[in-house]
Design a protein around this motif. Structure first.
Motif: not given
Length: 219
Positions: A132, A135-136, A139
């Motif tokens: 997680q 992926d954060y 961005k």
């Protein structure tokens, strides 16, 4: 919240380990312990303490700390920190950027990091299987790197294959010639790809067209 302890030599300063152990692992009769257990890391000569709940979000460290076959469940304290030395290529600065992102809560603003600092944090999140968090970070890394040559360089460093063709397409779309420095940054194989598009008179097209042509098998 994660914390970095001052750089130490092979031995901790007198008394410091005892004090930290008492704070992080306090067990007082008749009281409830609500202090977050910490996992201690040693990155070269710098110690970092991360909350165990955050560390256990990592597939890599879960395996290390929970599996009897992959690691030692007693690792991660001041006496036996999880160690990454110079041979791993991980620096204390990399860990600091990673910790800044790890500490972010949903209601907080993201840290102000340079593209290279976001890349350092992403590399560790990917290496340590913080899915997680990876992926954060991606961005913000994606938004912060605009130059196609930089995107290609970061893509090679971080294994982001999806950036390669679109970045080459941006370079193909340019009307001005490549400089010697830009050609060197591309490397021979990618320079040939770009030059082939120009040799075919393909200039001024949409980036999506170049992406299609660049993705075609080599003749």
């Amino acid at each position: 919240m994660s914390q970095a302890l001052p750089p130490q030599s092979a031995e901790l300063a007198p008394g410091k380990g005892t004090i930290i152990d008492e704070v992080l692992e306090a067990k007082i009769p008749g009281t409830t312990n609500r202090i977050e257990p910490m996992i201690v890391f040693k990155i070269q000569d710098t110690l970092f303490g991360l909350p165990r709940s955050q560390v256990m979000q990592s597939g890599f460290f879960r395996g290390m700390l929970e599996s009897p076959h992959l690691g030692d469940s007693k690792e991660g304290n001041l006496e036996k920190p999880i160690t990454f030395d110079e041979r791993t290529g991980i620096t204390p600065e990399d860990m600091e950027y990673f910790c800044k992102v790890l500490d972010i809560r949903a209601f907080q603003q993201p840290p102000k990091l340079t593209p290279a600092q976001w890349a350092s944090a992403y590399r560790l999140a990917k290496m340590w299987e913080f899915e997680q968090l990876r992926d954060y970070i991606f961005k913000f890394l994606d938004k912060s790197v605009k130059d196609p040559f930089e995107r290609i360089e970061f893509a090679d460093m971080l294994g982001v294959e999806a950036w390669i063709i679109p970045s080459l397409a941006q370079i193909c779309q340019r009307t001005n010639p490549l400089t010697v420095g830009e050609a060197a940054r591309l490397g021979y194989a990618r320079l040939v790809k770009v030059c082939k598009q120009r040799e075919k008179g393909r200039s001024g097209y949409e980036i999506s067209d170049y992406e299609t042509w660049l993705g075609e098998p080599e003749e």
